[in-house]
Design a protein around this motif. Structure first.
Motif: not given
Length: 201
Positions: A58-83
Protein backbone atom coordinates in the motif's frame (compact mmCIF):
# COMPACT_ATOMS: atom_id res chain seq x y z
CA UNK A 1 6.25 -0.97 -16.37
CA UNK A 2 7.41 2.57 -16.79
CA UNK A 3 10.36 2.76 -14.47
CA UNK A 4 10.40 5.90 -12.40
CA UNK A 5 13.38 6.71 -10.23
CA UNK A 6 14.14 8.57 -7.06
CA UNK A 7 17.27 9.58 -8.93
CA UNK A 8 20.66 10.88 -7.95
CA UNK A 9 20.50 14.19 -6.15
CA UNK A 10 23.63 16.31 -6.10
CA UNK A 11 22.78 18.67 -3.28
CA UNK A 12 25.65 20.97 -4.20
CA UNK A 13 23.78 21.95 -7.37
CA UNK A 14 20.30 22.43 -5.97
CA UNK A 15 18.55 25.35 -7.58
CA UNK A 16 15.13 26.77 -8.30
CA UNK A 17 13.19 24.59 -10.71
CA UNK A 18 12.57 25.80 -14.24
CA UNK A 19 9.03 24.71 -15.00
CA UNK A 20 8.12 22.85 -18.19
CA UNK A 21 5.98 24.54 -20.82
CA UNK A 22 2.26 24.20 -20.19
CA UNK A 23 0.35 21.74 -22.36
CA UNK A 24 -3.11 22.06 -23.85
CA UNK A 25 -4.90 20.04 -21.13
CA UNK A 26 -2.22 19.31 -18.55
CA UNK A 27 0.72 21.08 -16.99
CA UNK A 28 3.73 19.97 -14.97
CA UNK A 29 4.70 21.74 -11.77
CA UNK A 30 5.85 20.86 -8.27
CA UNK A 31 3.62 18.74 -6.02
CA UNK A 32 2.47 20.46 -2.83
CA UNK A 33 1.31 19.44 0.60
CA UNK A 34 -2.27 20.27 -0.36
CA UNK A 35 -2.00 17.48 -2.96
CA UNK A 36 -1.42 14.80 -0.31
CA UNK A 37 -4.98 13.48 -0.25
CA UNK A 38 -5.11 13.18 -4.06
CA UNK A 39 -1.65 11.59 -4.17
CA UNK A 40 -2.62 8.88 -1.65
CA UNK A 41 -6.02 8.29 -3.30
CA UNK A 42 -4.49 7.82 -6.77
CA UNK A 43 -1.16 6.17 -5.91
CA UNK A 44 -2.58 3.57 -3.51
CA UNK A 45 -3.41 1.28 -6.44
CA UNK A 46 -1.70 -2.04 -7.10
CA UNK A 47 -2.34 -1.65 -10.85
CA UNK A 48 -0.07 1.40 -10.80
CA UNK A 49 2.55 0.15 -8.34
CA UNK A 50 3.07 -3.12 -10.22
CA UNK A 51 4.11 -1.16 -13.33
CA UNK A 52 6.66 1.03 -11.52
CA UNK A 53 10.09 0.38 -10.05
CA UNK A 54 9.96 2.01 -6.61
CA UNK A 55 6.34 2.77 -5.74
CA UNK A 56 5.24 0.81 -2.65
CA UNK A 57 1.85 -0.80 -2.19
CA UNK A 58 0.00 0.00 0.00
CA UNK A 59 0.89 3.67 -0.53
CA UNK A 60 0.59 5.66 2.70
CA UNK A 61 0.29 9.31 3.67
CA UNK A 62 3.96 9.20 4.72
CA UNK A 63 4.87 7.91 1.24
CA UNK A 64 3.00 10.88 -0.22
CA UNK A 65 4.89 13.29 2.02
CA UNK A 66 8.21 11.78 0.86
CA UNK A 67 7.12 12.17 -2.77
CA UNK A 68 6.44 15.88 -2.21
CA UNK A 69 9.73 16.40 -0.33
CA UNK A 70 11.83 14.66 -3.01
CA UNK A 71 10.21 16.76 -5.72
CA UNK A 72 11.42 19.97 -4.03
CA UNK A 73 15.05 18.87 -4.56
CA UNK A 74 16.21 19.90 -8.02
CA UNK A 75 19.62 19.16 -9.48
CA UNK A 76 21.33 19.06 -12.86
CA UNK A 77 20.48 15.37 -13.09
CA UNK A 78 16.96 15.21 -11.69
CA UNK A 79 13.53 16.84 -11.90
CA UNK A 80 10.20 15.53 -10.64
CA UNK A 81 6.81 17.11 -11.32
CA UNK A 82 3.14 16.77 -10.53
CA UNK A 83 0.93 16.24 -13.57
CA UNK A 84 -2.08 18.57 -13.19
CA UNK A 85 -5.26 19.27 -15.08
CA UNK A 86 -5.06 22.78 -16.51
CA UNK A 87 -8.75 23.43 -15.94
CA UNK A 88 -8.83 22.54 -12.23
CA UNK A 89 -5.20 22.36 -11.04
CA UNK A 90 -5.92 18.87 -9.67
CA UNK A 91 -3.00 16.46 -9.18
CA UNK A 92 -3.49 13.45 -11.49
CA UNK A 93 -0.03 11.85 -11.60
CA UNK A 94 3.74 12.32 -11.59
CA UNK A 95 6.47 12.67 -14.23
CA UNK A 96 10.22 12.48 -13.57
CA UNK A 97 13.51 12.56 -15.43
CA UNK A 98 16.60 11.48 -13.56
CA UNK A 99 20.15 10.17 -13.88
CA UNK A 100 20.50 7.05 -11.77
CA UNK A 101 24.12 8.01 -11.02
CA UNK A 102 26.28 11.11 -11.63
CA UNK A 103 26.89 11.48 -15.36
CA UNK A 104 24.92 8.31 -16.09
CA UNK A 105 22.07 7.78 -18.53
CA UNK A 106 18.91 9.82 -17.94
CA UNK A 107 15.66 7.89 -17.48
CA UNK A 108 12.13 9.25 -17.73
CA UNK A 109 9.23 7.85 -15.78
CA UNK A 110 5.60 8.73 -15.19
CA UNK A 111 2.38 7.46 -13.72
CA UNK A 112 -1.22 8.59 -13.96
CA UNK A 113 -4.14 7.91 -11.62
CA UNK A 114 -6.47 5.21 -12.98
CA UNK A 115 -9.49 7.56 -13.44
CA UNK A 116 -7.39 9.49 -15.98
CA UNK A 117 -6.19 6.56 -18.11
CA UNK A 118 -6.97 6.31 -21.80
CA UNK A 119 -7.57 10.01 -22.43
CA UNK A 120 -4.22 11.11 -23.85
CA UNK A 121 -3.06 12.89 -20.69
CA UNK A 122 0.05 10.69 -20.27
CA UNK A 123 1.20 11.41 -23.84
CA UNK A 124 0.80 15.16 -23.37
CA UNK A 125 2.60 15.06 -20.01
CA UNK A 126 5.50 12.99 -21.39
CA UNK A 127 5.92 15.39 -24.31
CA UNK A 128 6.27 18.29 -21.86
CA UNK A 129 8.67 16.24 -19.70
CA UNK A 130 10.89 15.32 -22.67
CA UNK A 131 11.01 18.94 -23.86
CA UNK A 132 12.00 20.02 -20.35
CA UNK A 133 14.71 17.36 -19.97
CA UNK A 134 16.37 18.06 -23.31
CA UNK A 135 15.92 21.81 -22.80
CA UNK A 136 17.56 21.83 -19.36
CA UNK A 137 20.30 19.23 -19.82
CA UNK A 138 23.00 18.28 -22.27
CA UNK A 139 22.03 14.61 -22.43
CA UNK A 140 22.22 12.96 -25.85
CA UNK A 141 19.48 10.44 -25.14
CA UNK A 142 16.58 9.74 -22.79
CA UNK A 143 15.75 6.19 -21.76
CA UNK A 144 12.51 4.60 -20.57
CA UNK A 145 11.36 1.11 -19.62
CA UNK A 146 7.87 -0.30 -19.72
CA UNK A 147 6.58 -3.64 -18.61
CA UNK A 148 5.99 -5.97 -21.54
CA UNK A 149 2.34 -6.34 -20.46
CA UNK A 150 1.77 -2.56 -20.36
CA UNK A 151 0.52 -1.86 -23.88
CA UNK A 152 -0.79 1.60 -22.92
CA UNK A 153 2.61 2.86 -21.76
CA UNK A 154 4.25 1.34 -24.84
CA UNK A 155 1.89 3.40 -27.02
CA UNK A 156 2.68 6.57 -25.05
CA UNK A 157 6.42 6.08 -25.50
CA UNK A 158 6.13 5.41 -29.23
CA UNK A 159 3.83 8.43 -29.75
CA UNK A 160 6.50 10.59 -28.08
CA UNK A 161 9.24 9.35 -30.44
CA UNK A 162 10.89 6.69 -28.26
CA UNK A 163 12.30 3.74 -30.21
CA UNK A 164 12.49 0.12 -29.05
CA UNK A 165 15.95 -1.03 -27.91
CA UNK A 166 15.69 -4.46 -26.26
CA UNK A 167 14.13 -6.51 -23.47
CA UNK A 168 15.45 -7.13 -19.98
CA UNK A 169 14.39 -7.78 -16.40
CA UNK A 170 13.86 -5.04 -13.82
CA UNK A 171 12.96 -4.95 -10.14
CA UNK A 172 9.51 -3.67 -9.21
CA UNK A 173 8.69 -3.04 -5.57
CA UNK A 174 4.96 -3.02 -6.27
CA UNK A 175 5.11 -6.26 -8.27
CA UNK A 176 7.15 -7.94 -5.54
CA UNK A 177 10.14 -8.96 -7.66
CA UNK A 178 11.71 -8.83 -11.10
CA UNK A 179 9.50 -8.43 -14.15
CA UNK A 180 10.23 -8.44 -17.92
CA UNK A 181 10.49 -4.97 -19.42
CA UNK A 182 11.01 -3.40 -22.83
CA UNK A 183 13.65 -0.69 -23.06
CA UNK A 184 13.19 2.39 -25.23
CA UNK A 185 15.36 5.37 -26.14
CA UNK A 186 14.88 8.82 -27.63
CA UNK A 187 17.97 10.53 -29.06
CA UNK A 188 18.30 14.30 -28.97
CA UNK A 189 18.68 14.42 -32.77
CA UNK A 190 15.37 12.57 -33.23
CA UNK A 191 13.66 14.89 -30.74
CA UNK A 192 14.94 17.96 -32.60
CA UNK A 193 13.73 16.54 -35.92
CA UNK A 194 10.30 15.83 -34.47
CA UNK A 195 10.11 19.38 -33.10
CA UNK A 196 11.02 20.81 -36.54
CA UNK A 197 8.44 18.61 -38.27
CA UNK A 198 5.82 19.67 -35.77
CA UNK A 199 6.48 23.36 -36.45
CA UNK A 200 6.42 22.80 -40.23
CA UNK A 201 3.07 21.01 -39.97
Amino acid sequence: MVVESEGYLDESSLSAAVMPQEGVRVRLDLPRTDDLADIVFLANNRKIASHLATMPHPFSLEDARRLVQRSQLVSAGHASFAIRMNATGRFIGQATWSALEPGGPVHVGYWLGEPFWGQGFATEALQRLVDHAFGQGEMRELLADCRVTNAASRRVLVKCGFQYRDQSMARSLGAGGSVPVERYGLERSVWLALKRWGRAA
